[in-house]
Every structure is written in C-alpha cells, then in structure tokens.
Design a protein around this motif. Sequence first.
Motif, PDB file in Angstrom:
ATOM      1  N   GLU A  41      20.463   2.359   1.260  1.00 21.07           N
ATOM      2  CA  GLU A  41      20.375   1.139   2.040  1.00 21.07           C
ATOM      3  C   GLU A  41      19.339   0.245   1.388  1.00 21.07           C
ATOM      4  N   SER A  42      19.477  -1.060   1.586  1.00 23.07           N
ATOM      5  CA  SER A  42      18.589  -1.997   0.918  1.00 23.07           C
ATOM      6  C   SER A  42      17.400  -2.347   1.797  1.00 23.07           C
ATOM      7  N   LEU A  43      16.247  -2.460   1.166  1.00 20.66           N
ATOM      8  CA  LEU A  43      15.053  -2.958   1.827  1.00 20.66           C
ATOM      9  C   LEU A  43      14.476  -4.074   0.973  1.00 20.66           C
ATOM     10  N   PRO A  44      13.840  -5.098   1.590  1.00 20.75           N
ATOM     11  CA  PRO A  44      13.328  -6.219   0.808  1.00 20.75           C
ATOM     12  C   PRO A  44      12.227  -5.794  -0.141  1.00 20.75           C
ATOM     13  N   TYR A  45      12.192  -6.489  -1.294  1.00 18.13           N
ATOM     14  CA  TYR A  45      11.175  -6.212  -2.301  1.00 18.13           C
ATOM     15  C   TYR A  45      10.858  -7.520  -3.009  1.00 18.13           C
ATOM     16  N   ARG A  46       9.613  -7.981  -2.949  1.00 13.54           N
ATOM     17  CA  ARG A  46       9.277  -9.294  -3.473  1.00 13.54           C
ATOM     18  C   ARG A  46       8.638  -9.205  -4.839  1.00 13.54           C
ATOM     19  N   SER A  47       8.845 -10.252  -5.629  1.00 13.58           N
ATOM     20  CA  SER A  47       8.254 -10.364  -6.958  1.00 13.58           C
ATOM     21  C   SER A  47       7.301 -11.545  -6.980  1.00 13.58           C
ATOM     22  N   LEU A  48       6.944 -12.033  -8.184  1.00  8.86           N
ATOM     23  CA  LEU A  48       5.946 -13.084  -8.326  1.00  8.86           C
ATOM     24  C   LEU A  48       6.493 -14.290  -9.062  1.00  8.86           C
ATOM     25  N   ARG A  49       5.687 -15.332  -9.157  1.00  8.89           N
ATOM     26  CA  ARG A  49       5.840 -16.447 -10.063  1.00  8.89           C
ATOM     27  C   ARG A  49       7.192 -17.133 -10.026  1.00  8.89           C
ATOM     28  N   GLY A  50       7.612 -17.747  -9.043  1.00  8.10           N
ATOM     29  CA  GLY A  50       8.806 -18.542  -9.083  1.00  8.10           C
ATOM     30  C   GLY A  50      10.087 -17.735  -9.209  1.00  8.10           C
ATOM     31  N   ARG A 145       2.057  -7.123 -16.700  1.00 10.97           N
ATOM     32  CA  ARG A 145       2.109  -5.703 -16.368  1.00 10.97           C
ATOM     33  C   ARG A 145       1.619  -5.452 -14.947  1.00 10.97           C
ATOM     34  N   LYS A 146       0.810  -6.366 -14.416  1.00 11.95           N
ATOM     35  CA  LYS A 146       0.253  -6.217 -13.077  1.00 11.95           C
ATOM     36  C   LYS A 146       1.173  -6.771 -11.991  1.00 11.95           C
ATOM     37  N   TYR A 147       2.234  -7.501 -12.383  1.00 14.06           N
ATOM     38  CA  TYR A 147       3.151  -8.041 -11.388  1.00 14.06           C
ATOM     39  C   TYR A 147       3.749  -6.888 -10.577  1.00 14.06           C
ATOM     40  N   PRO A 148       3.922  -7.050  -9.278  1.00 13.88           N
ATOM     41  CA  PRO A 148       4.406  -5.944  -8.444  1.00 13.88           C
ATOM     42  C   PRO A 148       5.682  -5.290  -8.938  1.00 13.88           C
ATOM     43  N   MET A 149       6.675  -6.085  -9.344  1.00  7.94           N
ATOM     44  CA  MET A 149       7.932  -5.484  -9.760  1.00  7.94           C
ATOM     45  C   MET A 149       7.778  -4.749 -11.091  1.00  7.94           C
ATOM     46  N   VAL A 150       7.034  -5.329 -12.026  1.00  3.25           N
ATOM     47  CA  VAL A 150       6.810  -4.675 -13.312  1.00  3.25           C
ATOM     48  C   VAL A 150       5.983  -3.409 -13.123  1.00  3.25           C
ATOM     49  N   HIS A 151       4.959  -3.490 -12.271  1.00  5.39           N
ATOM     50  CA  HIS A 151       4.118  -2.319 -12.015  1.00  5.39           C
ATOM     51  C   HIS A 151       4.933  -1.196 -11.380  1.00  5.39           C
ATOM     52  N   ALA A 152       5.857  -1.552 -10.490  1.00  3.24           N
ATOM     53  CA  ALA A 152       6.711  -0.540  -9.862  1.00  3.24           C
ATOM     54  C   ALA A 152       7.573   0.159 -10.905  1.00  3.24           C
ATOM     55  N   SER A 158       6.530   6.417 -15.453  1.00  5.80           N
ATOM     56  CA  SER A 158       5.503   7.442 -15.573  1.00  5.80           C
ATOM     57  C   SER A 158       5.896   8.716 -14.831  1.00  5.80           C
ATOM     58  N   VAL A 159       6.441   8.564 -13.624  1.00  6.65           N
ATOM     59  CA  VAL A 159       6.798   9.735 -12.817  1.00  6.65           C
ATOM     60  C   VAL A 159       7.973  10.490 -13.419  1.00  6.65           C
ATOM     61  N   TYR A 160       9.005   9.759 -13.849  1.00 11.16           N
ATOM     62  CA  TYR A 160      10.192  10.433 -14.380  1.00 11.16           C
ATOM     63  C   TYR A 160       9.939  11.048 -15.752  1.00 11.16           C
ATOM     64  N   SER A 161       9.023  10.476 -16.522  1.00 13.57           N
ATOM     65  CA  SER A 161       8.711  11.031 -17.847  1.00 13.57           C
ATOM     66  C   SER A 161       7.561  12.021 -17.797  1.00 13.57           C
ATOM     67  N   GLN A 162       6.776  11.987 -16.689  1.00 13.44           N
ATOM     68  CA  GLN A 162       5.582  12.821 -16.557  1.00 13.44           C
ATOM     69  C   GLN A 162       4.545  12.469 -17.626  1.00 13.44           C
ATOM     70  N   VAL A 163       4.461  11.185 -17.956  1.00  9.62           N
ATOM     71  CA  VAL A 163       3.462  10.665 -18.885  1.00  9.62           C
ATOM     72  C   VAL A 163       2.633   9.616 -18.145  1.00  9.62           C
ATOM     73  N   PRO A 164       1.294   9.671 -18.202  1.00 12.32           N
ATOM     74  CA  PRO A 164       0.460   8.699 -17.475  1.00 12.32           C
ATOM     75  C   PRO A 164       0.777   7.253 -17.846  1.00 12.32           C
ATOM     76  N   ILE A 165       0.663   6.355 -16.880  1.00 12.01           N
ATOM     77  CA  ILE A 165       0.939   4.932 -17.105  1.00 12.01           C
ATOM     78  C   ILE A 165       0.114   4.388 -18.261  1.00 12.01           C
ATOM     79  N   GLU A 166      -1.161   4.791 -18.322  1.00 10.35           N
ATOM     80  CA  GLU A 166      -2.057   4.237 -19.345  1.00 10.35           C
ATOM     81  C   GLU A 166      -1.670   4.646 -20.753  1.00 10.35           C
ATOM     82  N   LEU A 170       2.911  -1.834 -24.090  1.00 12.02           N
ATOM     83  CA  LEU A 170       3.470  -2.940 -23.332  1.00 12.02           C
ATOM     84  C   LEU A 170       4.991  -2.908 -23.438  1.00 12.02           C
ATOM     85  N   MET A 171       5.658  -3.223 -22.360  1.00 11.24           N
ATOM     86  CA  MET A 171       7.109  -3.175 -22.336  1.00 11.24           C
ATOM     87  C   MET A 171       7.707  -4.270 -23.219  1.00 11.24           C
TER      88      MET A 171
END
Length: 288
Positions: A41-50, A145-152, A158-166, A170-171
């Motif tokens: 099911e869908s739930l709202p998810y907001r991004s940034l910058r226009g 990288r700090k934008y909510p959608m990019v950070h998500a 990180s979780v699926y690869s089991q490698v720390p975000i840091e 850069l993507m």
Amino acid sequence: MAPAMKIVFGLLTFVTVGMIIGALSQLAFIRKLEQDSYGTESLPYRSLRGLESNAHLQLPRGIPYWNNDKEAQILRLGYVKPQVLSWSPRIILLHNFLSPEECDYLRAIALPRLQISTVVDTKTGKGIKSDVRTSSGMFLTPEERKYPMVHAIEKRISVYSQVPIENGELMQVLRYEKNQYYKPHHDYFADTFNLKRGGQRIATMLMYLSDNVEGGETYFPNIGSGQCSCGGKTVEGLSVKPTKGNAVLFWSMGLDGQSDPLSVHGGCEVLAGEKWSATKWMRQKAHQ
C-alpha cells in the motif's frame, strides 16, 4: 616469523573474518526477505527542492505494526524481492528496490548536469574520456546526499549490502542513449591513488531508473556456461535486463579479501530508448 609479517598476517586475518561475517549476515537477511511475500500500500513520502510531489514509497499491507514504521518505509520491506543470480561472485537482483518516484527524482536531479562519462586512469587515478564508455553522467553532491529521498536510498543500500553508509562513494547517475555502451571492465582499482581514499571497492549497487529500453543489459561475461542476450546478440555469460526500479548488487572482492576477476561486467549497447541508471560504489573503509 618477523614482527612485520605477523602484523600483515593479523590484518589479513581480521579483514577476511570480517568479510565472512558480513557475508553470512547478508545471506541471512536476504533469505529472510525471500521468505516474505506481502501485498503493498502507498504512503506519502516527500522530497526537497522544487521536486516535491505526491511521491510515494511502498509498504507491506496487512502488518499493522508497520503502518507507521519509518524504517519499513525507507527499506521498502515486503516490497523489495531479492533473487540470487550467482554466488561466485555474489550477484543479487533486487526487484522493486526503488519506487517509480525515486527513479524519476534521481533523473530529474541529474538531467541538467549530465556530462560525457569518464573512466579511471590506472596511472593517475583521475577520470579520463575513453571509447570504452560512451554514456553521459554526473555525481550527486555531498549536500544532495542529505536530501531525505537520497538519504533513504543510501540507507537502503547500506542495509541490503551490509556495508556502512560512510563507506559509499557519492552516487553517480548515468544516461545511455541509442548505440551507447560500456565495455566489460572491473570496478576494483588497479592504481594506488584511489586506494588511499577508503581502500578498495568491494561492492557495487547498480539501480535502473528507466523502462522501455531495448538492449542495455548489464553483462557478466565470465559467469556460468549458459547463453544470454547482450545488445541484441546472443553471447556466453549472464546478463540482467534494465527494468525500472530494479537493482543489481554485486561484489568485486571475494571472501578471501582479494579482488575477484569474475566480477568483470559491462553495459551492453542500447538499441532503442534511453537507459538511465544510478551507481553506488562501496569501499573497505570510510570514503574520504
């Protein structure tokens, strides 16, 4: 044994044990996901910058305690479906890894800043133009990288690869137009320049951002004994069709801590449409 050799042996043992533990953790995580099969099911998810819109992420249906769970929303639990394609090297196809809105969001960020793609020069470690790679692309900035959608997305990687975000670079977002390709290559470094900035690349998450592409498969020529399609041709090896929202996680380093030549891969020629993708390379240590 000399003291210096003892230190080197100890470090290699530490790295190897760490990678084995990480691989087992990842395997357990993947198997758990493979056992789950839920509606969404869908739930709202907001991004940034226009680019803010009525974007949505998908959440499992019928599990009440997940309804307001932000972690489940970020990880798309119950929606991402892993499929193991190979164990040597490890290659996992993650169906529905990105939502359609996330794909469109990354394309919108990238489009105004696309430039001719480069490859890493083995002598200097710098990017140079080459006929090995004919796409166009750009890198997200540390601020993006700090934008909510990019950070998500980065947390999900990180979780699926089991490698720390840091440990992630850069993507990079890429666009391949008709007749463009990326010849087979490996993602691990052959130069010393890049190794100083976080160690060797150990894994890659390749995410597909567009649909209706003919050709453009991700091709692993050294895997298996079967045949597959690559840019309209039948070839030996394994290939993955670029499907919007899917992602391929593969490892450039084996459990022995050594670079794996079987991880050689390429981007097959695009025959029609545009192939958009986003790549996240992950290192041994925090990337500087």
